[in-house]
Design a protein around this motif. Structure first.
Motif, PDB file in Angstrom:
ATOM      1  N   ALA A  96     -24.174  24.102 -20.223  1.00 49.29           N
ATOM      2  CA  ALA A  96     -22.985  24.529 -20.972  1.00 49.29           C
ATOM      3  C   ALA A  96     -22.435  25.853 -20.453  1.00 49.29           C
ATOM      4  O   ALA A  96     -21.360  26.281 -20.861  1.00 49.29           O
ATOM      5  CB  ALA A  96     -23.315  24.653 -22.460  1.00 49.29           C
ATOM      6  N   CYS A  97     -23.167  26.502 -19.555  1.00 54.87           N
ATOM      7  CA  CYS A  97     -22.711  27.785 -19.001  1.00 54.87           C
ATOM      8  C   CYS A  97     -21.628  27.576 -17.949  1.00 54.87           C
ATOM      9  O   CYS A  97     -21.489  26.499 -17.374  1.00 54.87           O
ATOM     10  CB  CYS A  97     -23.884  28.529 -18.356  1.00 54.87           C
ATOM     11  N   SER A  98     -20.919  28.639 -17.681  1.00 59.01           N
ATOM     12  CA  SER A  98     -19.949  28.611 -16.587  1.00 59.01           C
ATOM     13  C   SER A  98     -20.695  28.618 -15.255  1.00 59.01           C
ATOM     14  O   SER A  98     -21.868  28.985 -15.176  1.00 59.01           O
ATOM     15  CB  SER A  98     -19.038  29.837 -16.664  1.00 59.01           C
ATOM     16  N   THR A  99     -19.991  28.217 -14.197  1.00 59.88           N
ATOM     17  CA  THR A  99     -20.592  28.241 -12.861  1.00 59.88           C
ATOM     18  C   THR A  99     -21.015  29.660 -12.493  1.00 59.88           C
ATOM     19  O   THR A  99     -22.085  29.877 -11.915  1.00 59.88           O
ATOM     20  CB  THR A  99     -19.595  27.698 -11.830  1.00 59.88           C
ATOM     21  N   GLU A 100     -20.174  30.636 -12.855  1.00 63.90           N
ATOM     22  CA  GLU A 100     -20.489  32.030 -12.526  1.00 63.90           C
ATOM     23  C   GLU A 100     -21.784  32.475 -13.189  1.00 63.90           C
ATOM     24  O   GLU A 100     -22.611  33.166 -12.576  1.00 63.90           O
ATOM     25  CB  GLU A 100     -19.342  32.948 -12.962  1.00 63.90           C
ATOM     26  N   ALA A 101     -21.974  32.077 -14.454  1.00 64.25           N
ATOM     27  CA  ALA A 101     -23.196  32.460 -15.166  1.00 64.25           C
ATOM     28  C   ALA A 101     -24.425  31.809 -14.541  1.00 64.25           C
ATOM     29  O   ALA A 101     -25.479  32.444 -14.405  1.00 64.25           O
ATOM     30  CB  ALA A 101     -23.085  32.078 -16.642  1.00 64.25           C
ATOM     31  N   LEU A 102     -24.308  30.543 -14.144  1.00 65.41           N
ATOM     32  CA  LEU A 102     -25.435  29.858 -13.523  1.00 65.41           C
ATOM     33  C   LEU A 102     -25.804  30.479 -12.184  1.00 65.41           C
ATOM     34  O   LEU A 102     -26.979  30.643 -11.865  1.00 65.41           O
ATOM     35  CB  LEU A 102     -25.111  28.371 -13.347  1.00 65.41           C
ATOM     36  N   VAL A 103     -24.795  30.833 -11.388  1.00 65.15           N
ATOM     37  CA  VAL A 103     -25.056  31.480 -10.101  1.00 65.15           C
ATOM     38  C   VAL A 103     -25.759  32.816 -10.318  1.00 65.15           C
ATOM     39  O   VAL A 103     -26.714  33.171  -9.602  1.00 65.15           O
ATOM     40  CB  VAL A 103     -23.737  31.676  -9.321  1.00 65.15           C
ATOM     41  N   GLU A 104     -25.312  33.562 -11.319  1.00 67.47           N
ATOM     42  CA  GLU A 104     -25.939  34.844 -11.636  1.00 67.47           C
ATOM     43  C   GLU A 104     -27.404  34.654 -12.012  1.00 67.47           C
ATOM     44  O   GLU A 104     -28.277  35.432 -11.599  1.00 67.47           O
ATOM     45  CB  GLU A 104     -25.183  35.510 -12.777  1.00 67.47           C
ATOM     46  N   ARG A 105     -27.704  33.613 -12.761  1.00 67.27           N
ATOM     47  CA  ARG A 105     -29.079  33.353 -13.174  1.00 67.27           C
ATOM     48  C   ARG A 105     -29.947  32.944 -11.989  1.00 67.27           C
ATOM     49  O   ARG A 105     -31.089  33.393 -11.855  1.00 67.27           O
ATOM     50  CB  ARG A 105     -29.091  32.264 -14.252  1.00 67.27           C
ATOM     51  N   VAL A 106     -29.414  32.091 -11.140  1.00 66.07           N
ATOM     52  CA  VAL A 106     -30.171  31.675  -9.958  1.00 66.07           C
ATOM     53  C   VAL A 106     -30.493  32.885  -9.086  1.00 66.07           C
ATOM     54  O   VAL A 106     -31.620  33.036  -8.584  1.00 66.07           O
ATOM     55  CB  VAL A 106     -29.389  30.617  -9.158  1.00 66.07           C
ATOM     56  N   ARG A 107     -29.532  33.765  -8.919  1.00 65.22           N
ATOM     57  CA  ARG A 107     -29.768  34.970  -8.121  1.00 65.22           C
ATOM     58  C   ARG A 107     -30.844  35.848  -8.748  1.00 65.22           C
ATOM     59  O   ARG A 107     -31.708  36.400  -8.046  1.00 65.22           O
ATOM     60  CB  ARG A 107     -28.472  35.758  -7.968  1.00 65.22           C
ATOM     61  N   ALA A 108     -30.809  35.990 -10.068  1.00 64.15           N
ATOM     62  CA  ALA A 108     -31.796  36.823 -10.757  1.00 64.15           C
ATOM     63  C   ALA A 108     -33.202  36.272 -10.568  1.00 64.15           C
ATOM     64  O   ALA A 108     -34.143  37.020 -10.251  1.00 64.15           O
ATOM     65  CB  ALA A 108     -31.454  36.924 -12.236  1.00 64.15           C
ATOM     66  N   TYR A 109     -33.368  34.966 -10.752  1.00 67.34           N
ATOM     67  CA  TYR A 109     -34.707  34.386 -10.629  1.00 67.34           C
ATOM     68  C   TYR A 109     -35.150  34.286  -9.177  1.00 67.34           C
ATOM     69  O   TYR A 109     -36.346  34.369  -8.880  1.00 67.34           O
ATOM     70  CB  TYR A 109     -34.756  33.020 -11.325  1.00 67.34           C
ATOM     71  N   HIS A 110     -34.202  34.108  -8.270  1.00 74.30           N
ATOM     72  CA  HIS A 110     -34.569  34.080  -6.850  1.00 74.30           C
ATOM     73  C   HIS A 110     -35.024  35.454  -6.372  1.00 74.30           C
ATOM     74  O   HIS A 110     -35.977  35.572  -5.585  1.00 74.30           O
ATOM     75  CB  HIS A 110     -33.374  33.600  -6.019  1.00 74.30           C
ATOM     76  N   SER A 111     -34.381  36.487  -6.859  1.00 74.49           N
ATOM     77  CA  SER A 111     -34.730  37.849  -6.440  1.00 74.49           C
ATOM     78  C   SER A 111     -35.908  38.413  -7.219  1.00 74.49           C
ATOM     79  O   SER A 111     -36.426  39.481  -6.887  1.00 74.49           O
ATOM     80  CB  SER A 111     -33.523  38.781  -6.602  1.00 74.49           C
ATOM     81  N   ARG A 112     -36.309  37.708  -8.294  1.00 70.67           N
ATOM     82  CA  ARG A 112     -37.428  38.136  -9.150  1.00 70.67           C
ATOM     83  C   ARG A 112     -37.138  39.459  -9.857  1.00 70.67           C
ATOM     84  O   ARG A 112     -38.056  40.219 -10.168  1.00 70.67           O
ATOM     85  CB  ARG A 112     -38.722  38.277  -8.339  1.00 70.67           C
ATOM     86  N   ARG A 113     -35.880  39.712 -10.169  1.00 67.67           N
ATOM     87  CA  ARG A 113     -35.562  40.961 -10.859  1.00 67.67           C
ATOM     88  C   ARG A 113     -34.214  40.835 -11.574  1.00 67.67           C
ATOM     89  O   ARG A 113     -33.286  40.210 -11.064  1.00 67.67           O
ATOM     90  CB  ARG A 113     -35.512  42.141  -9.880  1.00 67.67           C
ATOM     91  N   TRP A 114     -34.151  41.451 -12.770  1.00 57.02           N
ATOM     92  CA  TRP A 114     -32.910  41.457 -13.543  1.00 57.02           C
ATOM     93  C   TRP A 114     -32.754  42.797 -14.228  1.00 57.02           C
ATOM     94  O   TRP A 114     -33.670  43.268 -14.905  1.00 57.02           O
ATOM     95  CB  TRP A 114     -32.923  40.333 -14.573  1.00 57.02           C
ATOM     96  N   GLU A 115     -31.611  43.390 -14.039  1.00 57.46           N
ATOM     97  CA  GLU A 115     -31.287  44.653 -14.700  1.00 57.46           C
ATOM     98  C   GLU A 115     -30.342  44.359 -15.865  1.00 57.46           C
ATOM     99  O   GLU A 115     -29.362  43.649 -15.702  1.00 57.46           O
ATOM    100  CB  GLU A 115     -30.598  45.618 -13.714  1.00 57.46           C
ATOM    101  N   GLY A 116     -30.651  44.917 -17.011  1.00 54.36           N
ATOM    102  CA  GLY A 116     -29.730  44.750 -18.127  1.00 54.36           C
ATOM    103  C   GLY A 116     -30.276  43.869 -19.230  1.00 54.36           C
ATOM    104  O   GLY A 116     -31.494  43.793 -19.463  1.00 54.36           O
ATOM    105  N   ASP A 117     -29.362  43.189 -19.927  1.00 58.53           N
ATOM    106  CA  ASP A 117     -29.680  42.416 -21.111  1.00 58.53           C
ATOM    107  C   ASP A 117     -30.319  41.085 -20.722  1.00 58.53           C
ATOM    108  O   ASP A 117     -29.686  40.224 -20.117  1.00 58.53           O
ATOM    109  CB  ASP A 117     -28.400  42.174 -21.924  1.00 58.53           C
ATOM    110  N   LEU A 118     -31.580  40.891 -21.106  1.00 64.22           N
ATOM    111  CA  LEU A 118     -32.284  39.659 -20.771  1.00 64.22           C
ATOM    112  C   LEU A 118     -31.650  38.442 -21.427  1.00 64.22           C
ATOM    113  O   LEU A 118     -31.695  37.330 -20.884  1.00 64.22           O
ATOM    114  CB  LEU A 118     -33.753  39.777 -21.210  1.00 64.22           C
TER     115      LEU A 118
END
Length: 297
Positions: free
Chosen positions: A187-209
């Motif tokens: 149900a997410c936008s493409t932009e949100a999904l890409v952002e999530r894939v990048r976060a999990y691929h890089s093993r790091r996320w800054e900001g609101d989990l």
């Protein structure tokens, strides 16, 4: 990279022995395989047997609720190549995941950001409802999702109890035998999904989990209302009533955030620093701020 066909109802309404349905499913799977589809996700034993007649890899979906060695072995015996585990139960049970991975030859998959309440009492009810939700006449407002959102608003501790896995923790799951991770939500936008894939691929996320969990990462103005795909079969009065109900539904979205970097300081029991859940201290206007330590288990 491959394409996965989703055929994952847990209930077929008693049509398992319907020859017409069986022919249509066989044609659908054979056509998908011929088009280059590489796998099919199922949640019903009968569908596994049909999928095994094709070249498609068989994935057992999260709807099945595999949480024990015995359950995993059953689906492996049927012919499953990949088994997604029930994170409602096993999200933070690395020992349980390790036992299942060691006892089967199937690949083990774990969802990382569904965001359901841990050990949710409505999990099976919700899965059964979703299995029938595409049928005409099904009420579009999901009472299980509504209950979940209301519980998180009532007690924000349910946010950090939910079945998420942080990008920084994926290595721990790989060490116990997990071979792939599922990132949601469709149900997410493409932009949100890409952002999530990048976060999990890089093993790091800054900001609101919470921006990585469930459908929350979709910009509100672009998020589709949770109503039926088409309202043309409804009368004007009922269609307007559904739209008003959908707007009320969307207002249930929780207003808080979780500082992902604050979770770096959790101890081995999952105890969270008081300042980790912003907006919860105080919980809401008119309530006394709680002083108990939030526990993520």
């Amino acid at each position: 990279m491959g394409f996965n066909l989703l055929l994952n109802p847990v209930c077929l309404g008693g049509y398992e022995e319907n020859t017409g349905l069986e022919r249509r499913l066989r044609r659908t799977m054979a056509r998908a395989a011929g088009m280059g589809v590489t796998a099919v996700t199922v949640a019903h034993p009968w569908l596994v047997s049909l999928a095994r007649e094709t070249a498609l890899r068989v994935r057992v979906g999260v709807f099945v609720g595999v949480a024990t060695v015995e359950q995993a072995r059953y689906w492996e015996t049927l012919g499953a190549h990949i088994i997604a585990l029930d994170t409602h139960v096993l999200c933070r049970d690395l020992g349980g995941i390790k036992r299942i991975a060691a006892a089967t030859h199937a690949e083990i998959e774990v969802p990382v950001n569904i965001g359901c309440i841990l050990r949710c009492p409505l999990a099976r009810t919700h899965v059964a409802r979703l299995s029938h939700s595409s049928r005409r006449g099904t009420q579009p407002m999901d009472p299980c999702v509504r209950w979940c959102m209301e519980e998180k608003r009532r007690d924000p501790v349910n946010l950090i109890r939910s079945d998420f896995i942080r990008p920084e923790d994926l290595d721990q799951y790989q060490d116990v035998g997990v071979t792939s991770f599922k990132i949601v939500d469709r149900a997410c936008s493409t932009e949100a999904l890409v952002e999530r894939v990048r976060a999990y691929h890089s093993r790091r996320w800054e900001g609101d989990l919470l921006q990585l969990i469930g459908p929350r990462g979709t910009p509100p103005r672009r998020r589709p209302l949770p109503v039926v795909d088409s309202l043309r079969h409804l009368g004007v009065r009922r269609a307007l009533a559904l739209l008003r109900s959908a707007r009320q539904f969307m207002k249930l979205e929780v207003p808080w955030s979780i500082d992902n970097r604050a979770l770096d300081r959790c101890d081995s029991t999952g105890r969270l620093p008081r300042h980790g859940l912003r907006g919860v201290w105080p919980l809401c206007q008119g309530r006394r701020a709680r002083s108990a330590t939030l526990v993520a288990q």
